[in-house]
Design a protein around this motif. Sequence first.
Motif, mmCIF file in Angstrom:
data_model
loop_
_atom_site.group_PDB
_atom_site.id
_atom_site.type_symbol
_atom_site.label_atom_id
_atom_site.label_comp_id
_atom_site.label_asym_id
_atom_site.label_seq_id
_atom_site.Cartn_x
_atom_site.Cartn_y
_atom_site.Cartn_z
ATOM 1 N N SER A 194 51.023 -3.282 43.648
ATOM 2 C CA SER A 194 50.989 -2.451 44.858
ATOM 3 C C SER A 194 51.060 -0.979 44.481
ATOM 4 C CB SER A 194 52.183 -2.769 45.771
ATOM 5 O OG SER A 194 52.064 -4.047 46.320
ATOM 6 N N VAL A 254 45.322 -9.790 47.047
ATOM 7 C CA VAL A 254 45.161 -8.609 47.906
ATOM 8 C C VAL A 254 45.313 -7.330 47.082
ATOM 9 C CG1 VAL A 254 46.214 -7.258 49.773
ATOM 10 C CG2 VAL A 254 45.886 -9.705 50.069
ATOM 11 N N ASN A 255 46.372 -7.269 46.286
ATOM 12 C CA ASN A 255 46.631 -6.048 45.514
ATOM 13 C C ASN A 255 45.552 -5.794 44.474
ATOM 14 O OD1 ASN A 255 48.913 -5.668 47.004
ATOM 15 N ND2 ASN A 255 50.343 -6.311 45.423
ATOM 16 N N TRP A 274 42.546 -4.568 46.388
ATOM 17 C CA TRP A 274 42.898 -3.270 46.971
ATOM 18 C C TRP A 274 42.794 -2.171 45.911
ATOM 19 C CZ3 TRP A 274 47.324 -3.076 51.073
ATOM 20 C CH2 TRP A 274 47.362 -1.820 51.675
ATOM 21 N N ASP A 322 42.761 -15.798 53.384
ATOM 22 C CA ASP A 322 43.666 -14.694 53.700
ATOM 23 C C ASP A 322 42.855 -13.509 54.242
ATOM 24 O OD1 ASP A 322 45.251 -12.174 53.188
ATOM 25 O OD2 ASP A 322 46.754 -13.661 52.589
ATOM 26 N N ASN A 356 43.634 -10.418 54.782
ATOM 27 C CA ASN A 356 43.799 -9.174 54.024
ATOM 28 C C ASN A 356 42.879 -9.131 52.811
ATOM 29 O OD1 ASN A 356 45.763 -7.930 55.629
ATOM 30 N ND2 ASN A 356 47.389 -9.146 54.697
ATOM 31 N N MET A 413 39.319 -8.403 54.095
ATOM 32 C CA MET A 413 39.150 -7.014 54.529
ATOM 33 C C MET A 413 39.076 -6.058 53.341
ATOM 34 S SD MET A 413 38.808 -6.580 57.796
ATOM 35 C CE MET A 413 39.365 -4.928 58.189
ATOM 36 N N LYS A 414 39.931 -6.288 52.346
ATOM 37 C CA LYS A 414 39.914 -5.394 51.169
ATOM 38 C C LYS A 414 38.652 -5.619 50.333
ATOM 39 C CE LYS A 414 43.608 -3.206 52.090
ATOM 40 N NZ LYS A 414 43.487 -3.480 53.514
ATOM 41 N N HIS A 454 49.077 2.109 49.574
ATOM 42 C CA HIS A 454 49.787 0.844 49.767
ATOM 43 C C HIS A 454 51.218 1.142 50.181
ATOM 44 C CE1 HIS A 454 50.486 -3.335 49.403
ATOM 45 N NE2 HIS A 454 49.541 -3.582 48.532
#
Length: 621
Positions: free
Chosen positions: A448, A486-487, A490, A524, A526, A529-530, A621
């Motif tokens: 993150s 996600v991370n 991202w 997921d 998220n 979207m990322k 983040h």
Amino acid sequence: MACLLETPIRMSVLSEVTASSRHYVDRLFDPDPQKVLQGVIDMKNAVIGNNKQKANLIVLGAVPRLLYLLQQETSSTELKTECAVVLGSLAMGTENNVKSLLDCHIIPALLQGLLSPDLKFIEACLRCLRTIFTSPVTPEELLYTDATVIPHLMALLSRSRYTQEYICQIFSHCCKGPDHQTILFNHGAVQNIAHLLTSVSYKVRMQALKCFSVLAFENPQVSMTLVNVLVDGELLPQIFVKMLQRDKPIEMQLTSAKCLTYMCRAGAIRTDDNCIVLKTLPCLVRMCSKERLLEERVEGAETLAYLIEPDVELQRIASITDHLIAMLADYFKYPSSVSAITDIKRLDHDLKHAHELRQAAFKLYASLGANDEDIRKKIIETENMMDRIVTGLSESSVKVRLAAVRCLHSLSRSVQQLRTSFQDHAVWKPLMKVLQNAPDEILVVASSMLCNLLLEFSPSKEPILESGAVELLCGLTQSENPALRVNGIWALMNMAFQAEQKIKADILRSLSTEQLFRLLSDSDLNVLMKTLGLLRNLLSTRPHIDKIMSTHGKQIMQAVTLILEGEHNIEVKEQTLCILANIADGTTAKELIMTNDDILQKIKYYMVGLCPLHDSKLAAH
């Protein structure tokens, strides 16, 4: 059954099993009940404070015989009581002693003993159960195996102050998580324990208080009930406030503050309520003072960190209360060369547990700096703060490393600090080292933070790219842990924002088209979207768009079609249309849209169906 110590018994230990120890066990088998009773009483006196004697008696098989006598109907109540007392004393020895008692099924035998009408015997059984259940080697689930046990314990609460003390202590140690909270709550724990807060016995009041702290933790149902409970005409929160006043014992102040903190975090008490702002928060700050014992400072800081974590106003109030930010710096200097501790045992204990202070300080700094730029600045300007955090990243304790990463992550939300302090101390270097080999809980927070270090204005972005971050992040996108996926994506999204063509090509090559498709169909939201955000950032600036679409155009158009046809929410489709808008900006890439009737029809359909598009391409983040 034979009940032996779990660890292998060396010959040297066996040779120490004295004749007198054998004599104690032999007397348990005497046909004369009076001699058996006297033998148990003598055994009780022999084992008090003598761990070697306890181990000897366990090795010689005293436990099965004591349990047999305890359960025999022909045994006198006095004999049963003395057996329970000796078993309790054996349990107070080493953890191996407790394991041996558990192997002999001591808990069912003691629980059966609670059905006796004799109060002294019940108290002895409860005292022994308390000792066993408070041992770290005893599984809490053993209390919940038989559904009749909890209601029976609730009924025994009224028998004496000892039953109240022991039962509350058992509950507070065996309540681990929402399932246990629900069982205790449904069996009337709140109603049965509330009146104990006004007991004449300090021990009973303390154990009742501890019960409420574990019941309320992250439990809105219990917390909302507690806030309306009346005891002698007073609401429970008012009683808790009285218990955290300065004239009360520190243990009571801390536990009361925890109860109010947990009720607040569960939504039962407002964050701007006077009992939080004027009572609970100042009490917890007091606990951080260097005059307090190590355990009190740790518990105070960690509870305060939890209280203020989601609320910016509480963070601001805490930051200016009793010079808290400077006070926490002392947590890293403990114990100092001029320590006031004269007790050598205490000093030895504190040296072994000093890492807990550092962990607590990092946690509280992380909460304090979660939102406010001025507070972050004050934290970073505290003496040697960045050096301490960087050192914390490589500590042997996983908990300290995790707390240090969380602290760094909190501070990394500051644009100014990313450009100055983080660059001056080359924070990215130890962070990359942490990311190479760490447990998932650390990886989630560290990745993150990496997202923030890869923001366009961060000076750390360039050296991170040169240190092999692309491969590392692409690896994270394949993790089974959704937070890591996600991370990973991202961070790649931030990395791709206004990046050079070479970096974008490296990302596409390392990620692979197959993995990109997997991420676009991830369950997921998220992650999806990322991933769309990454595609959008990759497809920016005309030459880059044309280059990428010339090599990956077919797959990208398939992905876009798949999402526009799927059952996705408006935000997902909006991001997908933004990708199409970027593709349309290409010189040659736009042909992939213009020659695709299906896509053109979808664009026409959505032109009348969606709200105006947003333009957020970069995210902290």
